[in-house]
Design a protein around this motif. Structure first.
Motif, PDB file in Angstrom:
ATOM      1  N   TRP A  10       0.827  -1.213   0.000  1.00 45.73           N
ATOM      2  CA  TRP A  10       0.000   0.000   0.000  1.00 45.73           C
ATOM      3  C   TRP A  10       0.853   1.251   0.000  1.00 45.73           C
ATOM      4  CZ3 TRP A  10      -4.582  -1.471   3.736  1.00 45.73           C
ATOM      5  CH2 TRP A  10      -5.329  -2.478   3.103  1.00 45.73           C
ATOM      6  N   THR A  11       2.092   1.129   0.431  1.00 45.26           N
ATOM      7  CA  THR A  11       2.972   2.306   0.350  1.00 45.26           C
ATOM      8  C   THR A  11       3.221   2.657  -1.114  1.00 45.26           C
ATOM      9  OG1 THR A  11       4.764   0.758   0.604  1.00 45.26           O
ATOM     10  CG2 THR A  11       4.227   2.085   2.520  1.00 45.26           C
ATOM     11  N   GLU A  12       3.025   1.670  -1.981  1.00 43.90           N
ATOM     12  CA  GLU A  12       3.185   1.959  -3.409  1.00 43.90           C
ATOM     13  C   GLU A  12       1.843   2.297  -4.043  1.00 43.90           C
ATOM     14  OE1 GLU A  12       5.193  -1.517  -4.879  1.00 43.90           O
ATOM     15  OE2 GLU A  12       6.942  -1.093  -3.663  1.00 43.90           O
ATOM     16  N   THR A  13       0.838   1.449  -3.779  1.00 39.29           N
ATOM     17  CA  THR A  13      -0.436   1.669  -4.463  1.00 39.29           C
ATOM     18  C   THR A  13      -1.172   2.922  -3.962  1.00 39.29           C
ATOM     19  OG1 THR A  13      -1.388   0.059  -2.967  1.00 39.29           O
ATOM     20  CG2 THR A  13      -0.883  -0.722  -5.157  1.00 39.29           C
ATOM     21  N   HIS A  14      -0.909   3.320  -2.720  1.00 38.28           N
ATOM     22  CA  HIS A  14      -1.582   4.524  -2.202  1.00 38.28           C
ATOM     23  C   HIS A  14      -0.610   5.680  -2.032  1.00 38.28           C
ATOM     24  CE1 HIS A  14      -5.402   2.528  -1.667  1.00 38.28           C
ATOM     25  NE2 HIS A  14      -4.726   1.490  -1.227  1.00 38.28           N
ATOM     26  N   CYS A  15       0.398   5.650  -2.860  1.00 42.97           N
ATOM     27  CA  CYS A  15       1.416   6.683  -2.764  1.00 42.97           C
ATOM     28  C   CYS A  15       0.968   7.941  -3.518  1.00 42.97           C
ATOM     29  CB  CYS A  15       2.683   6.112  -3.388  1.00 42.97           C
ATOM     30  SG  CYS A  15       4.073   7.133  -3.128  1.00 42.97           S
ATOM     31  N   PRO A  16       0.979   9.104  -2.863  1.00 38.69           N
ATOM     32  CA  PRO A  16       0.562  10.324  -3.564  1.00 38.69           C
ATOM     33  C   PRO A  16       1.392  10.559  -4.825  1.00 38.69           C
ATOM     34  CG  PRO A  16       0.893  10.745  -1.232  1.00 38.69           C
ATOM     35  CD  PRO A  16       1.379   9.355  -1.476  1.00 38.69           C
ATOM     36  N   LYS A  17       0.712  11.037  -5.865  1.00 44.07           N
ATOM     37  CA  LYS A  17       1.399  11.241  -7.145  1.00 44.07           C
ATOM     38  C   LYS A  17       1.639  12.718  -7.430  1.00 44.07           C
ATOM     39  CE  LYS A  17       1.040   6.840  -8.575  1.00 44.07           C
ATOM     40  NZ  LYS A  17       0.971   6.295  -7.227  1.00 44.07           N
ATOM     41  N   ALA A  18       0.926  13.586  -6.696  1.00 39.53           N
ATOM     42  CA  ALA A  18       1.019  15.015  -6.994  1.00 39.53           C
ATOM     43  C   ALA A  18       1.246  15.813  -5.707  1.00 39.53           C
ATOM     44  CB  ALA A  18      -0.277  15.468  -7.659  1.00 39.53           C
ATOM     45  N   PHE A  19       1.763  17.037  -5.871  1.00 41.69           N
ATOM     46  CA  PHE A  19       2.006  17.891  -4.701  1.00 41.69           C
ATOM     47  C   PHE A  19       0.737  18.021  -3.857  1.00 41.69           C
ATOM     48  CE2 PHE A  19       5.400  19.911  -7.454  1.00 41.69           C
ATOM     49  CZ  PHE A  19       6.466  19.487  -6.679  1.00 41.69           C
ATOM     50  N   GLU A  20      -0.407  18.149  -4.531  1.00 40.80           N
ATOM     51  CA  GLU A  20      -1.675  18.376  -3.823  1.00 40.80           C
ATOM     52  C   GLU A  20      -2.022  17.233  -2.862  1.00 40.80           C
ATOM     53  OE1 GLU A  20      -1.370  19.584  -6.862  1.00 40.80           O
ATOM     54  OE2 GLU A  20      -1.622  21.635  -6.109  1.00 40.80           O
ATOM     55  N   ASP A  21      -1.580  16.023  -3.216  1.00 37.62           N
ATOM     56  CA  ASP A  21      -1.960  14.866  -2.382  1.00 37.62           C
ATOM     57  C   ASP A  21      -0.969  14.614  -1.250  1.00 37.62           C
ATOM     58  OD1 ASP A  21      -3.961  14.461  -4.267  1.00 37.62           O
ATOM     59  OD2 ASP A  21      -2.609  13.274  -5.526  1.00 37.62           O
ATOM     60  N   PHE A  22       0.128  15.325  -1.275  1.00 35.32           N
ATOM     61  CA  PHE A  22       1.157  15.106  -0.260  1.00 35.32           C
ATOM     62  C   PHE A  22       0.659  15.649   1.073  1.00 35.32           C
ATOM     63  CE2 PHE A  22       5.116  15.965   2.002  1.00 35.32           C
ATOM     64  CZ  PHE A  22       5.889  14.856   1.681  1.00 35.32           C
ATOM     65  N   VAL A  23       0.702  14.820   2.114  1.00 34.82           N
ATOM     66  CA  VAL A  23       0.139  15.228   3.406  1.00 34.82           C
ATOM     67  C   VAL A  23       1.221  15.819   4.312  1.00 34.82           C
ATOM     68  CG1 VAL A  23      -1.166  14.422   5.413  1.00 34.82           C
ATOM     69  CG2 VAL A  23      -1.499  13.308   3.188  1.00 34.82           C
ATOM     70  N   GLY A  24       0.928  16.968   4.906  1.00 35.10           N
ATOM     71  CA  GLY A  24       1.834  17.582   5.891  1.00 35.10           C
ATOM     72  C   GLY A  24       3.027  18.291   5.265  1.00 35.10           C
ATOM     73  N   ASN A  25       3.891  18.806   6.116  1.00 35.61           N
ATOM     74  CA  ASN A  25       5.119  19.496   5.700  1.00 35.61           C
ATOM     75  C   ASN A  25       4.894  20.472   4.536  1.00 35.61           C
ATOM     76  OD1 ASN A  25       7.456  18.701   7.396  1.00 35.61           O
ATOM     77  ND2 ASN A  25       6.669  16.678   6.903  1.00 35.61           N
ATOM     78  N   SER A  26       3.894  21.326   4.715  1.00 36.49           N
ATOM     79  CA  SER A  26       3.548  22.235   3.625  1.00 36.49           C
ATOM     80  C   SER A  26       4.661  23.233   3.316  1.00 36.49           C
ATOM     81  CB  SER A  26       2.232  22.952   3.924  1.00 36.49           C
ATOM     82  OG  SER A  26       2.303  23.516   5.204  1.00 36.49           O
ATOM     83  N   ALA A  27       5.448  23.605   4.337  1.00 41.67           N
ATOM     84  CA  ALA A  27       6.542  24.556   4.083  1.00 41.67           C
ATOM     85  C   ALA A  27       7.580  23.928   3.150  1.00 41.67           C
ATOM     86  CB  ALA A  27       7.193  24.974   5.399  1.00 41.67           C
ATOM     87  N   ALA A  28       7.858  22.645   3.370  1.00 42.03           N
ATOM     88  CA  ALA A  28       8.840  21.949   2.519  1.00 42.03           C
ATOM     89  C   ALA A  28       8.308  21.834   1.091  1.00 42.03           C
ATOM     90  CB  ALA A  28       9.134  20.564   3.088  1.00 42.03           C
ATOM     91  N   VAL A  29       7.003  21.527   0.980  1.00 46.13           N
ATOM     92  CA  VAL A  29       6.411  21.385  -0.354  1.00 46.13           C
ATOM     93  C   VAL A  29       6.509  22.722  -1.096  1.00 46.13           C
ATOM     94  CG1 VAL A  29       4.279  20.902  -1.632  1.00 46.13           C
ATOM     95  CG2 VAL A  29       4.824  19.567   0.410  1.00 46.13           C
ATOM     96  N   LYS A  30       6.196  23.796  -0.373  1.00 43.09           N
ATOM     97  CA  LYS A  30       6.226  25.122  -1.004  1.00 43.09           C
ATOM     98  C   LYS A  30       7.653  25.440  -1.468  1.00 43.09           C
ATOM     99  CE  LYS A  30       4.712  29.764  -0.091  1.00 43.09           C
ATOM    100  NZ  LYS A  30       4.527  30.701   0.975  1.00 43.09           N
ATOM    101  N   GLU A  31       8.602  25.145  -0.593  1.00 41.18           N
ATOM    102  CA  GLU A  31       9.993  25.486  -0.927  1.00 41.18           C
ATOM    103  C   GLU A  31      10.466  24.738  -2.177  1.00 41.18           C
ATOM    104  OE1 GLU A  31      12.609  25.467   2.425  1.00 41.18           O
ATOM    105  OE2 GLU A  31      14.374  25.813   1.149  1.00 41.18           O
TER     106      GLU A  31
END
Ligand SMILES: Nc1ncnc2c1ncn2[C@@H]1O[C@H](COP(=O)(O)OP(=O)(O)OP(=O)(O)O)[C@@H](O)[C@H]1O
Ligand SMILES: [Mg+2]
Length: 376
Positions: A10-31
């Motif tokens: 499930w770490t593969e099949t439910h792995c987020p594919k886009a920035f929008e689906d990435f959970v948490g660490n929004s500052a890192a995503v923005k950077e």
């Protein structure tokens, strides 16, 4: 084809594919998004060093960055850093030259804290010079970059922008697990998801693997299932320890891995037993590994029979260093280790076995035999 082909984790099949689906660490995503946009505009940013909490998505965010920008991805991980030659020739070439298509190429140096002290001194220096000269975007990842563990990274850190990954809250992880359950058609008790999320300690990989293990037995998961599966063993820790043991190059490395684990020797041996065929795909290495494990088991038998716990040191060494260090082949890449099936089977059949025992106990007074004998 290997009989233990990777099952869909499930770490593969439910792995987020886009920035929008990435959970948490929004500052890192923005950077990283701003950094990538700048690269596309020709403003070459410094390499980014993602550091922090395990299972928070450092490797994942680097992969999403490549996908979202349609960049090529060139990835090296800890086992490749051992040879200065690979870093200089292969990673160096990837970081210096542009791709044939003219697109940018993201060079991902994953888990650089896997560099081992002096043995990899050449490797650290080679990475340092690669970072100085890189003309392509580079992301590095590491768990710990401060204190003793971070010392070996001093020549690397100076060339990087540091991006910290914080531990993701258990509420966010529970919400993510809920989405996974919904898409897998699993009926859950909300409390189970909270418990799993809390126990994961901010680690998505661990939370997803635990959830998959629990859900393997039933489409409805309850708190009792967590207890039955002995779920308190921290799977994530065990995964990392197994990886370190199977890739170890010396007895010392095996011992360090073992001591870092909060797992008893018997459970560790079960994990090793279950995963030898998954890790060693070559028959000769499998045979050697099982040979050493069977020797460890001889000592286990003697320990039980004679209560001579001094033998434990032989049994543990044979089951770890013995199993790992005899290998003839190199096994790069990730292997999806599996929870020992014997423990899951025992967990799943616990109710039945208890029922059988209760019946045998009632029959005992009439039959004058032991419970064990009657139940068997
Ligand atoms: N922020 C996240 N949102 C959703 N899923 C995540 C997130 N982070 C991790 N995951 C899941 O956990 C898996 C492991 O994550 P990843 O390998 O990126 O962690 P990591 O921070 O690199 O850990 P490590 O320090 O152990 O290398 C991913 O494949 C994904 O399935
Ligand atoms: Mg990682």
């Amino acid at each position: 084809m290997d009989s233990f082909a990777r099952q869909a984790l499930w770490t593969e099949t439910h792995c987020p594919k886009a920035f929008e689906d990435f959970v948490g660490n929004s500052a890192a995503v923005k950077e990283v998004r701003v950094w990538a946009e700048n690269w596309k505009l020709g403003k070459k940013g410094k390499p980014l060093l993602f550091h922090g909490h395990t299972g928070s998505g450092k490797t994942l965010l680097a992969e999403i960055t490549a996908r979202e920008n349609a960049w090529e991805l060139f990835e090296l991980n800890a086992s490749d850093f051992r040879t200065k030659d690979i870093i200089e020739r292969i990673a160096g070439a990837a970081a210096l030259n542009s791709s044939f298509s003219g697109k940018l190429r993201l060079v991902l140096l994953d888990e650089v804290d896997g560099l081992q002290g002096t043995a990899d001194k050449g490797g650290a220096a080679a990475i340092g010079s690669l970072l100085r000269q890189a003309s392509q975007p580079v992301i590095l990842t590491a768990n710990e970059i401060y204190g003793d563990a971070g010392k070996k990274l001093s020549g690397i850190k100076t060339h990087c922008e540091l991006v910290k990954f914080e531990k993701v809250s258990y509420l966010s992880i529970a919400k993510f697990l809920q989405k996974v359950c919904d898409s897998e058609g699993i009926d859950y008790d909300q409390k189970v998801l909270s418990e799993l999320a809390k126990a994961s300690n901010g680690d998505f990989r661990s939370a997803l693997l635990d959830l998959q293990t629990v859900a393997e037995h039933s489409k409805k998961i309850t708190l009792q299932d967590l207890k039955d599966l002995g779920f308190r063993e921290r799977q994530q820790d065990v995964f990392k320890v197994l990886q370190k043991i199977f890739h170890a190059r010396s007895i010392q490395e095996c011992q360090n891995a073992r001591f870092s684990a909060d797992i008893d020797h018997e459970m560790l041996q079960r994990w090793i037993e279950e995963n030898i065929p998954r890790h060693f795909s070559q028959a000769d290495d499998r045979a050697n590994a099982f040979n050493f494990l069977s020797k460890a088991d001889l000592f286990n038998g003697r320990i039980m029979k004679r209560q001579h716990y001094g033998f434990l040191r032989y049994s543990t060494e044979l089951a770890t260093s013995g199993v790992a260090l005899q290998r003839e082949h190199h096994y790069p890449g990730f292997v999806s280790y599996k929870f020992p099936s014997m423990i899951s089977t025992l967990g799943a059949s616990k109710g039945l076995r208890q029922q059988k025992k209760a019946i045998a106990e009632k029959m005992r007074s009439k039959m004058h035999g032991s419970v064990k004998r009657i139940a068997s």
